[in-house]
Each structure stands twice: as C-alpha cells, then as structure tokens.
Design a protein around this motif. Structure first.
Motif, PDB file in Angstrom:
ATOM      1  N   SER A  31       1.685   9.451   9.724  1.00  0.00           N
ATOM      2  CA  SER A  31       1.058  10.129   8.583  1.00  0.00           C
ATOM      3  C   SER A  31      -0.323  10.609   9.012  1.00  0.00           C
ATOM      4  CB  SER A  31       0.954   9.192   7.371  1.00  0.00           C
ATOM      5  OG  SER A  31       0.007   8.155   7.611  1.00  0.00           O
ATOM      6  N   PHE A  32      -0.815  11.649   8.322  1.00  0.00           N
ATOM      7  CA  PHE A  32      -2.099  12.243   8.723  1.00  0.00           C
ATOM      8  C   PHE A  32      -2.812  12.771   7.493  1.00  0.00           C
ATOM      9  CE2 PHE A  32      -4.788  15.799   9.893  1.00  0.00           C
ATOM     10  CZ  PHE A  32      -5.467  15.341  11.012  1.00  0.00           C
ATOM     11  N   ARG A  33      -4.099  12.439   7.395  1.00  0.00           N
ATOM     12  CA  ARG A  33      -4.932  13.081   6.369  1.00  0.00           C
ATOM     13  C   ARG A  33      -6.379  13.075   6.813  1.00  0.00           C
ATOM     14  NH1 ARG A  33      -4.449   8.951   1.241  1.00  0.00           N
ATOM     15  NH2 ARG A  33      -4.967   7.010   2.314  1.00  0.00           N
ATOM     16  N   ARG A  34      -7.122  14.074   6.343  1.00  0.00           N
ATOM     17  CA  ARG A  34      -8.547  14.184   6.662  1.00  0.00           C
ATOM     18  C   ARG A  34      -9.351  13.411   5.626  1.00  0.00           C
ATOM     19  NH1 ARG A  34      -9.095  17.530  10.743  1.00  0.00           N
ATOM     20  NH2 ARG A  34      -7.433  19.053  11.161  1.00  0.00           N
ATOM     21  N   LEU A  35     -10.402  12.748   6.086  1.00  0.00           N
ATOM     22  CA  LEU A  35     -11.238  11.928   5.216  1.00  0.00           C
ATOM     23  C   LEU A  35     -12.519  12.685   4.855  1.00  0.00           C
ATOM     24  CD1 LEU A  35     -10.848   8.521   7.094  1.00  0.00           C
ATOM     25  CD2 LEU A  35      -9.580   9.305   5.080  1.00  0.00           C
ATOM     26  N   PRO A  36     -13.130  12.330   3.730  1.00  0.00           N
ATOM     27  CA  PRO A  36     -14.349  13.029   3.295  1.00  0.00           C
ATOM     28  C   PRO A  36     -15.492  12.972   4.314  1.00  0.00           C
ATOM     29  CG  PRO A  36     -13.454  11.696   1.518  1.00  0.00           C
ATOM     30  CD  PRO A  36     -12.672  11.352   2.735  1.00  0.00           C
ATOM     31  N   ASN A  37     -15.529  11.919   5.165  1.00  0.00           N
ATOM     32  CA  ASN A  37     -16.625  11.771   6.136  1.00  0.00           C
ATOM     33  C   ASN A  37     -16.419  12.580   7.410  1.00  0.00           C
ATOM     34  OD1 ASN A  37     -14.624  10.336   7.410  1.00  0.00           O
ATOM     35  ND2 ASN A  37     -15.703   8.369   7.441  1.00  0.00           N
ATOM     36  N   GLY A  38     -15.334  13.372   7.446  1.00  0.00           N
ATOM     37  CA  GLY A  38     -15.078  14.196   8.627  1.00  0.00           C
ATOM     38  C   GLY A  38     -14.119  13.569   9.620  1.00  0.00           C
ATOM     39  N   ARG A  77       0.864  -1.184   0.000  1.00  0.00           N
ATOM     40  CA  ARG A  77       0.000   0.000   0.000  1.00  0.00           C
ATOM     41  C   ARG A  77       0.903   1.237   0.000  1.00  0.00           C
ATOM     42  NH1 ARG A  77      -4.983   0.986   4.299  1.00  0.00           N
ATOM     43  NH2 ARG A  77      -5.479   3.131   3.675  1.00  0.00           N
ATOM     44  N   ASP A  78       0.631   2.170  -0.894  1.00  0.00           N
ATOM     45  CA  ASP A  78       1.516   3.311  -1.105  1.00  0.00           C
ATOM     46  C   ASP A  78       1.036   4.529  -0.312  1.00  0.00           C
ATOM     47  OD1 ASP A  78       3.276   5.201  -2.005  1.00  0.00           O
ATOM     48  OD2 ASP A  78       3.070   4.689  -4.139  1.00  0.00           O
ATOM     49  N   PHE A  79       1.847   4.937   0.678  1.00  0.00           N
ATOM     50  CA  PHE A  79       1.518   6.111   1.491  1.00  0.00           C
ATOM     51  C   PHE A  79       2.402   7.315   1.140  1.00  0.00           C
ATOM     52  CE2 PHE A  79      -1.020   3.334   4.043  1.00  0.00           C
ATOM     53  CZ  PHE A  79      -1.896   4.163   4.738  1.00  0.00           C
ATOM     54  N   ARG A  80       3.171   7.223   0.061  1.00  0.00           N
ATOM     55  CA  ARG A  80       4.083   8.314  -0.274  1.00  0.00           C
ATOM     56  C   ARG A  80       3.370   9.639  -0.560  1.00  0.00           C
ATOM     57  NH1 ARG A  80       7.832   5.043  -4.481  1.00  0.00           N
ATOM     58  NH2 ARG A  80       5.740   4.232  -4.976  1.00  0.00           N
ATOM     59  N   PRO A  81       2.153   9.626  -1.093  1.00  0.00           N
ATOM     60  CA  PRO A  81       1.477  10.917  -1.320  1.00  0.00           C
ATOM     61  C   PRO A  81       0.918  11.556  -0.043  1.00  0.00           C
ATOM     62  CG  PRO A  81       0.664   9.207  -2.826  1.00  0.00           C
ATOM     63  CD  PRO A  81       1.432   8.517  -1.753  1.00  0.00           C
ATOM     64  N   ILE A  85       6.566   4.196   2.270  1.00  0.00           N
ATOM     65  CA  ILE A  85       6.302   5.548   2.747  1.00  0.00           C
ATOM     66  C   ILE A  85       7.460   6.468   2.366  1.00  0.00           C
ATOM     67  CG2 ILE A  85       5.039   4.614   4.741  1.00  0.00           C
ATOM     68  CD1 ILE A  85       7.442   5.753   6.455  1.00  0.00           C
ATOM     69  N   ARG A  86       7.249   7.779   2.563  1.00  0.00           N
ATOM     70  CA  ARG A  86       8.301   8.766   2.350  1.00  0.00           C
ATOM     71  C   ARG A  86       8.110   9.879   3.379  1.00  0.00           C
ATOM     72  NH1 ARG A  86      11.690   9.799  -1.974  1.00  0.00           N
ATOM     73  NH2 ARG A  86      12.519  11.923  -2.134  1.00  0.00           N
ATOM     74  N   SER A  87       9.061  10.027   4.287  1.00  0.00           N
ATOM     75  CA  SER A  87       8.962  11.060   5.316  1.00  0.00           C
ATOM     76  C   SER A  87       9.249  12.429   4.697  1.00  0.00           C
ATOM     77  CB  SER A  87       9.964  10.791   6.449  1.00  0.00           C
ATOM     78  OG  SER A  87       9.963  11.854   7.372  1.00  0.00           O
ATOM     79  N   ASP A  88       8.291  13.360   4.877  1.00  0.00           N
ATOM     80  CA  ASP A  88       8.428  14.711   4.319  1.00  0.00           C
ATOM     81  C   ASP A  88       9.263  15.624   5.215  1.00  0.00           C
ATOM     82  OD1 ASP A  88       6.514  14.297   2.070  1.00  0.00           O
ATOM     83  OD2 ASP A  88       5.106  14.004   3.730  1.00  0.00           O
ATOM     84  N   ARG A  89       9.333  15.276   6.504  1.00  0.00           N
ATOM     85  CA  ARG A  89       9.980  16.202   7.443  1.00  0.00           C
ATOM     86  C   ARG A  89      10.472  15.435   8.659  1.00  0.00           C
ATOM     87  NH1 ARG A  89      11.946  19.823  10.603  1.00  0.00           N
ATOM     88  NH2 ARG A  89      11.147  21.963  10.690  1.00  0.00           N
ATOM     89  N   ARG A  90      11.684  15.751   9.073  1.00  0.00           N
ATOM     90  CA  ARG A  90      12.214  15.183  10.307  1.00  0.00           C
ATOM     91  C   ARG A  90      12.159  16.260  11.388  1.00  0.00           C
ATOM     92  NH1 ARG A  90      18.109  14.388  12.917  1.00  0.00           N
ATOM     93  NH2 ARG A  90      17.213  14.009  14.953  1.00  0.00           N
ATOM     94  N   PHE A  91      11.360  16.015  12.435  1.00  0.00           N
ATOM     95  CA  PHE A  91      11.272  16.931  13.570  1.00  0.00           C
ATOM     96  C   PHE A  91      12.060  16.377  14.748  1.00  0.00           C
ATOM     97  CE2 PHE A  91       7.373  17.995  11.269  1.00  0.00           C
ATOM     98  CZ  PHE A  91       7.327  19.381  11.364  1.00  0.00           C
ATOM     99  N   SER A  92      12.715  17.252  15.476  1.00  0.00           N
ATOM    100  CA  SER A  92      13.179  16.899  16.815  1.00  0.00           C
ATOM    101  C   SER A  92      12.002  17.138  17.761  1.00  0.00           C
ATOM    102  CB  SER A  92      14.367  17.765  17.224  1.00  0.00           C
ATOM    103  OG  SER A  92      13.953  19.110  17.408  1.00  0.00           O
ATOM    104  N   TYR A  93      12.079  16.586  18.979  1.00  0.00           N
ATOM    105  CA  TYR A  93      11.005  16.833  19.945  1.00  0.00           C
ATOM    106  C   TYR A  93      10.866  18.330  20.231  1.00  0.00           C
ATOM    107  CZ  TYR A  93      10.269  11.898  21.070  1.00  0.00           C
ATOM    108  OH  TYR A  93       9.939  10.568  21.002  1.00  0.00           O
TER     109      TYR A  93
END
Length: 717
Positions: free
Chosen positions: A283-290, A260-264, A374-382
């Motif tokens: 990863s985080f995204r909003r779904l059409p159902n709220g 399953r491709d989560f890169r986008p 997957i592909r990490s877009d950003r590396r955060f420190s705490y």
C-alpha cells in the motif's frame, strides 16, 4: 521433545546413563543398577520415568521394556576415540563417505564395509588405524537411524521373483520383491516400494509395493515419482481437508473491529502472471509532512491455521510448498492458499503488516507492526508493473513509480553496504497441453521484480531487528531467523583458483573486498558464455542459508538481522515468525528455544528436499525436451571435467550432458584437476571449463535424467 531444563533430576541422571552407553539397550533394572538403586519402590519410579522419557522421544523403546538413547542425542563425545557418528553420503558404485557430526575430514567406507547402510543414514563408524598421508577410512558397524525406507523405481520381473531398480543414483542395490505381492504392478511399471527387511547375509533388501505409479515416461507418473522419491505427500489427509472446509469465507466483524483498517488506502499485488496464491501486497500514500507511508501487507495465515489442529500439524510436516515444472504441491489446502488467505483483488482480507514511514532518501523514519484488514485494488503481473515503470503510464502509476524510486535507492545502498548480487539462473519451460516441453527460456528479473524484492527484504529485516535488538542480551527473546554463514575458506580458495584460471580476480582479504570482487565478477561475466556456469559454481561455493534461533546474521545480504516474514502461505517458518511477533507485540514471555530450534532444523531439511525435488523435475523436463533432438547439433560451454568425461551445458536451453571419455578418441587425454581441464597427451589439445564447444546429441535416458553428447569435430564444421 522436552528440553533438558524441563527434566527432573532423576530423568537427567537416567539420560546420563544412556549417554554413557549410547548404543546399548537397557531395561529399568539395568538403569537402576547403574544408578545404585536397589529398593523396589525406587526401581518402579525408574520404570515410570523410562516410559515417560520414551513418550517424550528422549529415548526409544526398541522392544518391550528395553530402551536406547534417541539417535539425535548420540554424539561423538559419547563414544570411544576410535568410533565416530555421522551421515552417509552413498555413491552409485556402492562406496560411501561418512560426514562426521564433529566436522573435519570425511571417513571413506569401502563398498564391502557399508553394512547395509544407505544414503543419508545416521551411522556409527569404526575407524581403521590411519596410515600416513592417507584419508581416514572405516567400517560402518551400526545404523542408528534410517534416512528413508521408501524408494521409487521400475519393477523388473524375473520368473518367480521381481526386483525394483531404483531411480535414485545414490541407491546402489535393487530391492527384492515377492512376485505375489506386487499390488498389480506389471513388468516395467514404476512403483513406490518400502523396504521391509534386510537380512544380514542378503545382498539385497526385501520390500513390498506400496503404490503402483504407472508407465515410465508419462508426465504424471514421472512427477508423482519425484514427489514419492522425496517423501512429499500426494494429497491432504481427510481431517485436514475437513478443517479447511469449515473455515468461513467472510471476515468476522468482531475481528475486523480489532484491526487497523487499510481498506481506504491504495493497495495492489505484483506477482507472476500465472500466480494463484498472493502472499503479499503493497500500500502507498503520501503524508502531510512530505514523507510517504509504505505498507507491506502479508497474508495472515496464522489467524486461520491455529496450533494444535490437524491443519497446523500437516503444514508443519510439509514445511514448504513444492514447485515442480508443471504443478505446485501446496503447504496448505487449496481453500486457504488460493482462497481464504490469498490477497485477491477486490476482496477484504486479514493481513499481518509492516508499515514504514519513509523519507525521500528511502530511509525508515517510523515503523509499525500489527494485524490489519486490507483490500487489494489491483492485481498486477510483473510484466504489467514493468510496463508502468517503462512507460510512466497506467493504473497506479504514481504509486508504482514512487515505490520504484525508493526501491532503487535501497537496492543501491544494499550493494554498497556489502550485499552480494547473486543472480541465480531459473530455467522455465513452455509446455503443450500434455505438459511436454516445447521450448525453454530463462526467468528474467527486471525493475518490477526488484521493487517487490526490496520491500520484502525491508520487511524481513526490520521485523528481525525489532525482536532481535534487545538492549540487554539476557532479555533477548527466542525468535526464528534466516541466517547465512560466511563461505568455507577451502571452497572459496578453490573458486578463487578456478575463476583465476579463466582470467578473473577475486580479492578475499576482507569481507568488503570479497563482496566487491564478487559483484565485479558478476558484472564482468554478464552476457558471456561462461556466465551461467560461474554463477552456479559461485552459489555452490557459498554456505547454505537456513533457519535458526541463533542469529549469526545473513552474510550474502549483508544484514545483521534477517528473518522470513513475507510468505506464510508457502513457508512454515513465516507462520512461526508471525506467531512469535504477535506474541512479543503483546508483551508475552519468550518461548522455549530448544523446541523452536528443532522446528527450524525440520524446516531447513524440508526446504532442501523441496529444492532437490524441484531440480529433479527440471532435469526430467530438460531430458524430455532433448529426447526428440537426437542427432541435432548445439552450441554449449564446458561446465565440468572428470575422469568420466566432459560435461557441457547448452547455451540456449541450459541442459547439461556428458561427452563420455570413451568417445573422445582422437587422443589419449590426461585429467589436469588443478587446472580444470583435459589435455591430449600427443596433440596437446585442451578441453577446459568455460570453453565454447559444438556438440551433437547422441542419447537421452529419461528415467536417469541423463544426456550423452559427442563433440562435433572442427573439420566437420
């Protein structure tokens, strides 16, 4: 090792013979005789079975053709009533206690009755007739299994011979060394020595130098000493490094197509600023159902570390990464832990993911488990993620704030449901370019830490429940759980009495009342001098978490199902969990429970050893930090009292030292163990646990990692 159900009827009969004679070496003729076998053909069959059972480590071949039962199979049930089997807890004085397999009261062993047993050895004990109101006492009559044979210490030459004075306080004797076999070790060098022999009439064991570590006090020497003392390897075998180097950096496209491709999808990691290996990403995204979709993506180590390879064998042997103050001893070679497996920013990576659809109440509506890319877009420190939470601005602001809103609800709900809010104190050091400590600070957890913690807990809990919640108990599949038993009642009663003397209450009538009392206690002590001490003693009061195929739930977290799924780069149990989850998602049959239970036990033991090594490195750095502060005064809190003196933990650095009883000479003090205090016989002056005091540093022993203090008298203040 084979399970009993895989053994033939003949092998089972042979095992019963050895079980009824657990300490007696037997050859094939003696076994045949006990089984009533007389013909040559059947005796030959017994001989072949013995060889096969020895290969499977059910029995051990102690000399050619003679076998004894593997000590793992020896239990108290196989011995006469006046013998027990257990593990040695050796004291510095040479006396010992044997912790019996059967549980119950420990057996006291006088130093003259230890029979060359050492700390951690598995032994057979003869019990002396017990006198009224006296503790059980006995004599070690046989060492069934040595816990270790290699020790670290300082070489001391004496003319034509030498000794190794061991670092470990649980090693009560020095090791005799032949002056001609020191491998170049000089007088005063630190060395790793292996015991080669211990004649019955000799007071000291004989040994040989395996490795010269260097001069005491040097940072690398001391860190290597700690690793060697706890039997952790200093390098990877050549075959393991070769296998690691052969792993390609690029992802095979045929494997990518299966996942399953989560890169986008917006994905990021949050880790310590100095982290090099990244086990997990969100990863985080909003779904059409709220609702929202949260992906907990974990490095797919099991794709690269395959069973029946040198890589896997070494990872299992180590079982965990070890985190000393100034270095990490990884479970996997650097190419994997910091490269191929690590979920680094802007790189495509394979992951094993737990994906949750959640509503605005932080409830899981749907879940999915499977292999992903997957592909990490950003590396955060705490610290960077914390700034986003506190300022409501920055990269991935909407995602981080939304995830924190969910995590906060899950955290509050978890504590309401009975989780205990333990805050373990983690001491950290500022080190200079030579790894010398120039400052001490405590690791602090804030919202960014809690955000990651809650989603890792969610993934671990849901994975365990997915496999563990079988509709029919007989259909339950073997799985690796992280379990935590309820606290020992005696320890809990002691802790309850202890905090009661300090003015705090603990209600242990029900589990619910106890967990609420614990959490209230932690709130009450927050910011007070006794906070660190009470937190430490509370943790010791609780049972230790461990790995097992028998799920008893996790008491501290309040979860009926829990596992470790989220850190396979640094923990082998997580690798096992990944393999089992993949197997069961593919509807394959259950694995052999006994095999995995043995692996769980090994991983639990290695986890404890790693924690002990990490503590030893912290104690060394604490001693080193104070070594140039002799004569300086500090404020601290009394953390313990004993017949040896008063233990004081310094408020700022959390270093703990002893004020020896011989140096408290303003009165004759009596130890009041019931009330955790010393009382002056003439003056009535009291030194009690939790009391604030001022001390002066008198001496520091770097090698023993011990610090001696003296009290600063009030009239001097």
């Amino acid at each position: 090792m084979k399970s009993k159900k895989d053994m033939s009827a003949i092998a089972t009969s042979i095992l019963k013979v050895f079980a009824s004679n657990p300490l007696l070496p037997l050859n094939f003729k003696q076994v045949s005789s006990r089984l009533g076998i007389t013909d040559r053909g059947s005796k030959e069959m017994i001989k072949n079975h013995l060889q096969s059972m020895a290969e499977d480590e059910i029995i051990n071949e102690i000399e050619r053709g003679k076998y004894k039962l593997n000590p793992k199979y020896i239990t108290n049930n196989a011995l006469p009533a006046h013998y027990v089997v257990g593990t040695v807890d050796m004291k510095q004085t040479g006396k010992a206690y044997v912790l019996c397999d059967e549980g119950g009261e420990d057996v006291y062993i006088n130093m003259n009755n230890t029979n060359h047993a050492l700390n951690g050895d598995r032994v057979k004990v003869y019990l002396f007739p017990q006198r009224k109101k006296r503790k059980r006492e006995g004599q070690i009559v046989e060492i069934l299994q040595r816990a270790k044979t290699s020790f670290v210490g300082i070489v001391q030459k004496h003319g034509k011979f030498a000794f190794l004075v061991c670092d470990s306080s649980s090693m009560p004797v020095d090791i005799f060394l032949d002056i001609n076999e020191l491998q170049g070790a000089k007088d005063g060098d630190k060395a790793l020595v292996e015991i080669t022999d211990w004649p019955q009439n000799a007071n000291n064991p004989f040994g040989r130098v395996v490795k010269v570590l260097g001069r005491p006090g040097e940072n690398d020497v001391e860190m290597q000493s700690i690793l060697s003392e706890f039997d952790f390897p200093l390098f990877f075998p050549e075959q393991v490094e070769k296998e690691a180097e052969q792993i390609p950096l690029e992802l095979p496209q045929d494997e990518v197509a299966k996942r399953r491709d989560f890169r986008p999808v917006t994905t990021f990691t949050i880790d310590p600023a100095d982290a090099k290996d990244f086990d997990d990403a969100l990863s985080f995204r909003r779904l059409p159902n709220g609702n929202v979709e949260v992906g907990v993506h974990i490095a797919d180590v099991s794709y690269y570390v395959r069973e029946n390879t040198a890589l896997n064998e070494e990872a299992y042997r180590r079982a965990t990464s070890v985190y000393l103050v100034d270095r990490t001893i990884p479970m996997l070679p650097e190419k994997l832990c910091n490269g191929v497996c690590s979920l680094r920013q802007d790189e495509d990576k394979f992951a094993f993911s737990a994906v949750f659809e959640m509503n605005d109440k932080a409830e899981v509506v749907n879940e999915w488990f499977g292999k992903t890319v997957i592909r990490s877009d950003r590396r955060f420190s705490y610290e960077q993620a914390q700034q986003v939470i506190e300022t409501n601005s920055g990269d991935c602001c909407d995602e981080i704030l939304s995830l924190w809103a969910l995590a906060e609800q899950m955290r509050k709900r978890r504590f309401r449901a009975g989780a205990i809010n333990f805050e373990s104190i983690e001491v950290k050091f500022h080190l200079d370019e030579n790894a010398k400590p120039i400052g001490v600070y405590l690791k602090e957890s804030k919202e960014a830490n809690w955000l990651i913690e809650e989603f890792m807990l969610l993934a671990n809990r849901q994975v365990a429940a997915h496999i563990g919640k079988a509709k029919v108990k007989s259909q339950a599949k073997t799985f690796v759980y992280r379990v935590h038993d309820e606290p020992n009642k005696e320890k809990l009663e002691v802790f309850k009495d202890f905090v009661g003397k300090l003015g705090y209450n603990l209600n242990d009538k029900t589990r619910s009342s106890l967990t609420k009392s614990f959490n209230k206690l932690f709130e009450q002590i927050s910011g007070k001098g006794e906070e660190t001490m009470i937190n430490m003693i509370a943790l010791r009061t609780m049972s230790k978490a461990f790995y097992s195929c028998d799920n008893i739930g996790h008491y501290g977290l309040g979860f009926p199902y829990y596992t470790h799924f989220t850190s396979p780069i640094r923990r082998y149990p997580d690798v096992m969990v990944h393999r089992l989850l993949e197997r069961y998602l593919d509807n394959k049959p259950s694995v052999d429970k006994e095999v995995f239970e043995q692996r769980c036990e090994h991983c639990s033991n290695m986890e404890k050893k790693a924690a002990d090594a990490e503590r030893a490195s912290v104690k060394f750095k604490q001693a080193e930090y104070l070594s140039d502060k002799i004569g300086q005064e500090f404020v601290g809190t009394i953390s313990g009292v004993s017949k040896w003196g008063v233990y004081v933990m310094l408020d700022e650095s959390k270093c703990e030292g002893l004020v020896p009883m011989r140096d408290i000479n303003d009165d004759f003090y009596v130890l009041d163990e019931d009330n955790f205090r010393l009382v002056g016989k003439t003056s009535g002056k009291i030194y009690q646990i939790g009391m604030p005091v001022k001390i002066k540093i008198v001496s520091v022993d770097l090698f023993k990692k011990q610090m001696n203090f003296t009290f600063v008298r009030e009239e001097q203040e």
